[in-house]
Design an enzyme around this catalytic site. Structure first.
Site, short mmCIF file in Angstrom:
data_model
loop_
_atom_site.label_atom_id
_atom_site.label_comp_id
_atom_site.label_asym_id
_atom_site.label_seq_id
_atom_site.Cartn_x
_atom_site.Cartn_y
_atom_site.Cartn_z
N PHE A 173 -11.50 -8.54 13.60
CA PHE A 173 -10.17 -8.48 12.73
C PHE A 173 -10.28 -7.57 11.76
O PHE A 173 -11.32 -6.61 10.93
CB PHE A 173 -10.62 -9.63 12.07
CG PHE A 173 -9.46 -10.02 11.06
CD1 PHE A 173 -8.50 -10.29 11.54
CD2 PHE A 173 -10.00 -10.27 9.57
CE1 PHE A 173 -7.16 -10.51 10.79
CE2 PHE A 173 -8.86 -10.28 8.67
CZ PHE A 173 -7.95 -10.37 9.13
N GLN A 174 -8.33 -6.53 11.84
CA GLN A 174 -8.57 -5.65 11.06
C GLN A 174 -9.36 -4.34 10.79
O GLN A 174 -9.40 -3.63 10.25
CB GLN A 174 -8.40 -6.25 9.00
CG GLN A 174 -7.63 -7.10 9.14
CD GLN A 174 -7.06 -7.41 7.25
OE1 GLN A 174 -8.49 -7.52 7.21
NE2 GLN A 174 -6.27 -8.16 7.45
N GLU A 182 0.99 -1.25 -0.33
CA GLU A 182 0.19 -0.06 0.02
C GLU A 182 0.65 1.41 -0.01
O GLU A 182 0.27 2.62 -0.65
CB GLU A 182 -0.67 0.29 1.23
CG GLU A 182 -2.10 -0.67 0.84
CD GLU A 182 -1.59 -2.22 1.63
OE1 GLU A 182 -1.08 -2.48 1.54
OE2 GLU A 182 -2.34 -3.14 2.00
N MET A 186 24.10 8.43 1.84
CA MET A 186 24.32 10.07 3.21
C MET A 186 24.34 9.97 4.66
O MET A 186 24.48 10.35 4.88
CB MET A 186 22.99 10.61 3.11
CG MET A 186 22.29 11.82 3.34
SD MET A 186 23.87 12.64 2.82
CE MET A 186 22.72 13.84 1.48
N LYS A 211 -17.59 -1.45 6.30
CA LYS A 211 -17.82 -2.31 4.83
C LYS A 211 -19.75 -1.86 4.57
O LYS A 211 -19.70 -2.05 3.68
CB LYS A 211 -17.15 -3.56 5.50
CG LYS A 211 -17.60 -3.98 4.09
CD LYS A 211 -16.82 -5.49 4.70
CE LYS A 211 -17.44 -6.70 3.42
NZ LYS A 211 -16.54 -7.77 3.27
C1 LIG Z 1 12.42 5.55 4.49
C2 LIG Z 1 13.78 5.84 5.54
N1 LIG Z 1 14.32 5.61 6.43
C3 LIG Z 1 15.85 5.58 6.55
C4 LIG Z 1 16.07 7.54 6.34
C5 LIG Z 1 17.38 8.01 6.22
N2 LIG Z 1 18.72 8.11 5.59
C6 LIG Z 1 18.02 9.56 4.83
S1 LIG Z 1 20.27 8.86 3.26
C7 LIG Z 1 19.56 7.11 4.05
C8 LIG Z 1 20.65 6.21 2.78
C9 LIG Z 1 20.02 6.00 1.51
O1 LIG Z 1 21.22 5.50 0.63
P1 LIG Z 1 21.10 5.24 -1.05
O2 LIG Z 1 19.68 4.50 -1.23
O3 LIG Z 1 21.70 3.92 -1.17
O4 LIG Z 1 21.44 6.75 -1.06
P2 LIG Z 1 22.85 7.42 -1.32
O5 LIG Z 1 22.66 7.69 -0.46
O6 LIG Z 1 23.93 5.50 -1.18
O7 LIG Z 1 22.75 7.29 -2.84
C10 LIG Z 1 19.18 6.88 4.94
C11 LIG Z 1 19.06 5.89 5.87
C12 LIG Z 1 15.26 7.88 4.61
N3 LIG Z 1 15.30 9.30 4.18
N4 LIG Z 1 13.87 7.19 5.28
#
Ligand SMILES: Cc1ncc(C[n+]2csc(CCOP(=O)(O)OP(=O)(O)O)c2C)c(N)n1
Ligand SMILES: [Mg+2]
Lengths: 182, 587
Positions: free
Chosen positions: B114-115, B52, B482, B164
């Protein structure tokens, strides 16, 4: 290192601004969940609620009036008003404090138990404060008192040494002075 | 036209009357009556996602790239909770969505059936508005209201929770033109006096800058056109937030690039030193302002926004203008033309000279290598090879997202879809699905990170099922780049859980999904493979192996001022230590 220098120095958090107390009236469409929306907004954004009252004011229009007493810097109060105005079921937001010296009233029920001098003294004070006796036995009184918040605070303070058992307060209802509505 | 229908029929009729052609969803017990109605008709096409969250992001991509409302249909309980991330994302980035959730029967509500979950309670803080429909006779009105609320004012997601039994019950249908919202009337026209004051201020500026955001895109293509006209008429410089890219063409000389934490030196310096800031549909978010008490200290600020709560929230506006960007820009341009003001040509020329000085710093420069692909280079090549086509770009979240914003150049609005406010990893792939549904003939590319894309990878299956030839261009650095960059800069290089271990073989994965896979490892392979990717009629996973430890610069550390940028090419360890020691607690 002071906080202003390195924090995300939100002017909203501006320590230089004085904290003010404002009474805000919100006219809302009386749909389910509208109070939860208002309270959730205050909780979610970390605003203060000193008092909150709500009741339907027009059955035909399905409108309710929420009166909120809040404290914050001028910037925060402005944010609160715009955030409230942004809620979809809100008809209007009025800052009664900005409009000037609103009429504010609260009702309290005060239960006092005691015998002898203390009992006599509580009744005497109640009369001086124009509080009504709405329930009594030989051991207790329940007083009903209406007025400004400060008056009720004072009355409760006086009852403390005289056998105060419990209090129930309604919160503030407020309206602006003069002929115009909100 | 009032007729008796079942609740489920009312849903389909209302969607049709709202002009809905495509919806994204996933069935379950509490929405079966609505799915039954979908089965019986052909007007509305339903796209079955694999999760979803994917439906909500697909609807976001669809909405952002087409200007229409994105529609989502999910079941109660886990269906609704899975949709929450996308709703929060749409709220932060002001994307119009209508999300219909099934609910247990009204008699069961509150019994831990449920749900069952408290969908309106859970989604209240992450929607613009939401409804629980208890009476089938309210359903048509609520559906039409939801579309009105989602699109008008500052757009956002609206949830309609339908038990529902209400879907089975018979009630009266009313058409959209019978519905007038009781309370919601956002202000669209700006105050004429404020607009005149703003024009005066702009006309007298010596160091002006336009700072624009996603609000311009939301206002519609007309607003972008007016913005271009106004900016070109004045000859002033312009920068934009991540969300606003494309509203003004990146190919123009007046364009300074994106501003903020990973924005360009020239954009941030110009913001810092300007004397008049014209903010159009942006909200002074912390990624933009850096340290607030050092933010553009000597400027007067004009702020145009449809949402009064965005004005003077973090940065005080000297001239606030509440209204729709398009309308206000049109008025401004009209007043400007009728006044034909004399701008201070000498001052503006000197201002441009300063800007050219900052520009010559060439802040996006990076060291090219011929043994490994630099991520910046990969995006530059992708841009060069796709710029002459009708290309839509989505992204995930991380370094690759910032590099895409820096190196891919957008000339048109609605062609750039990214999760800005919430920063949701996993956004880009399903968003690309939605974009491709809205633009079946266009080239749709998700510039992805290997970690982000794994969060919603299963939507490749959706792309395969519907023959949506999306291209997932993964800048694979084997790291949550990042996160690794912040750990390098702020946490002594201790790479705690940021290495993407046990990655799948993306080429084989593509094949498993009935899609096509490519892998590029050397710069000289890149062009041919990108062309092959573009020419492939199928969905593609492109595993572009890039330099593992490249960092994204320039960068303003959290809590720092705009004129305190770090550059990639001249950093000593001590500089890093010093620059980051202060803002460690910030995100
Ligand atoms: C759902 C979610 N969980 C954690 C984060 C924290 N976060 C920001 S950037 C990142 C790493 C992203 O890695 P990648 O997709 O390989 O991109 P890169 O920075 O290597 O280009 C994380 C874990 C986030 N933004 N969103
Ligand atoms: Mg990565």
């Amino acid at each position: 290192m002071n906080k202003m220098e390195w924090g995300p120095a939100m002017p909203l958090d501006n320590p230089q601004q004085r904290v003010e107390r404002h009474t805000i009236s919100v006219l809302v469409d009386n749909e389910p969940g509208v109070l939860a929306r208002v309270i959730g907004l205050f909780a979610g954004r970390g605003y203060n609620i000193d008092s909150l009252t709500v009741t339907e004011v027009s059955r035909e229009a399905g409108a309710s009036r929420i009166t909120i007493v809040t404290t914050g810097s001028v910037d925060i109060i402005d944010q609160i008003k715009s955030q409230l105005g942004r809620l979809v079921p809100v008809h209007g937001v009025t800052d009664l404090t900005v409009k000037g010296d609103p009429i504010e009233r609260e009702l309290a029920l005060v239960k006092v138990a005691g015998k002898g001098d203390k009992r006599v003294e509580s009744l005497r004070l109640a009369e001086a404060f124009r509080a009504k006796v709405v329930d009594a036995t030989v051991d207790h009184f329940v007083f009903e008192i209406t007025g400004k918040v400060s008056k009720i605070d004072t009355f409760i303070g006086l009852m403390k040494p005289l056998g105060l058992v419990e209090i129930a307060r309604t919160g503030v209802a407020a309206i602006s002075r003069g002929p115009e509505g909100m | 036209m009032a007729r008796a229908m079942t609740g489920a029929e009312i849903v389909l009729q209302a969607l049709a009357d709202q002009g809905v052609e495509h919806i994204f969803g996933y069935p379950g017990g509490a929405v079966l009556p609505i799915y039954d109605e979908i089965f019986k008709q052909n007007g509305i096409k339903h796209f079955l996602v694999r999760h979803e969250q994917g439906a909500t992001h697909a609807a976001e991509g669809y909405a952002r790239s087409s200007g229409k409302v994105g529609v989502v249909l999910v079941t109660s309980g886990p269906g609704a909770t899975n949709a929450v991330t996308g709703l929060a994302d749409a709220l932060m980035d002001s994307i119009p969505l209508v999300c219909i959730t099934g609910q247990v029967g009204t008699a069961l509500i509150g019994s831990d059936a449920f749900q069952e979950c408290d969908t309106v309670g859970i989604t209240r803080p992450c929607t613009k508005h939401n409804y629980l429909v208890k009476d089938v006779n309210d359903l048509a009105r609520i559906l039409h209201e939801a579309f009105y609320v989602a699109q008008n004012g500052r757009p956002g997601p609206v949830v309609i929770d339908i038990p529902k039994d209400v879907q089975f019950a018979k009630g009266t249908y009313i058409g959209p033109n019978k519905v007038v919202h009781k309370t919601y009337r956002p202000q669209v026209k700006g105050s004429p006096q404020a607009i005149r004051d703003a024009v005066d201020l702009i006309a007298g500026a010596k160091k002006p800058i336009f700072y624009t955001g996603g609000g311009v895109i939301n206002s519609g293509p007309a607003a972008s056109k007016l913005l271009r006209e106004f900016v070109d008429t004045t000859g002033f410089p312009i920068t934009s937030t991540l969300m606003g890219l494309g509203a003004y063409p990146a190919s123009s000389k007046q364009w300074l690039g994106m501003l903020g934490m990973h924005g360009t030196y020239e954009a941030n310096m110009a913001m810092h030193d300007c004397d008049v800031m014209i903010c159009v549909g942006a909200r002074f978010d912390d990624r933009i302002t850096g340290r607030l008490n050092a933010f553009s200290p000597n400027s007067k600020k004009i702020h145009i926004d449809i949402d009064p709560s965005s004005i003077s929230k973090t940065v005080r506006a000297d001239i606030p203008i509440i209204g729709d960007c398009g309308y206000v820009l049109e008025e401004m341009l009209r007043v400007w033309r009728s006044r034909a003001p004399q701008i201070d040509k000498k001052a503006i020329k000197a201002w441009w000279t300063s800007i050219e000085g900052w520009r010559s710093r060439d802040c996006l420069r990076y060291k090219m290598r011929d043994d490994v692909i630099m991520p910046q280079y990969a995006i530059q090549r992708l841009y060069e090879l796709t710029k002459n086509r009708d290309t839509y770009i989505t992204t995930e979240v991380g370094q690759h997202q910032m590099w895409a914003a820096q190196f891919y150049r957008f000339d048109e609005p609605n062609h750039w879809m990214t999760s800005g406010g919430l920063g949701t990893m996993g956004y880009g792939l399903p968003a690309a699905v939605g974009v491709q549904v809205a633009h079946p003939e266009s080239l749709v590319i998700d510039i992805a990170g290997e970690s982000s894309v794994m969060m919603t990878m299963q939507e490749m299956s959706t792309a395969a099922q519907y023959g949506l030839p999306i291209k997932i261009f993964i800048l694979n650095n084997e790291y949550m780049g990042m996160v690794r960059q912040w750990q390098e800069l702020l946490h002594g290089g201790r790479y705690s859980h940021s290495y993407a271990e046990a990655l799948p073989d993306f080429v084989k994965l593509a094949e498993a999904y009935h899609c096509v896979g490519f892998r590029a490892e050397k710069p000289d392979e890149l062009d041919d493979m990108i062309i092959e990717m573009i020419n492939s009629p199928k969905p593609v996973l492109f595993d572009c192996r890039v330099s593992k430890l490249a960092n994204c610069f320039p960068m303003i550390p959290s809590g720092e001022a705009h004129n305190n940028m770090l550059f990639g090419d001249e950093l000593a360890n001590e500089d890093i230590e010093l620059a980051f020691s202060k803002g460690k607690a910030l995100v």
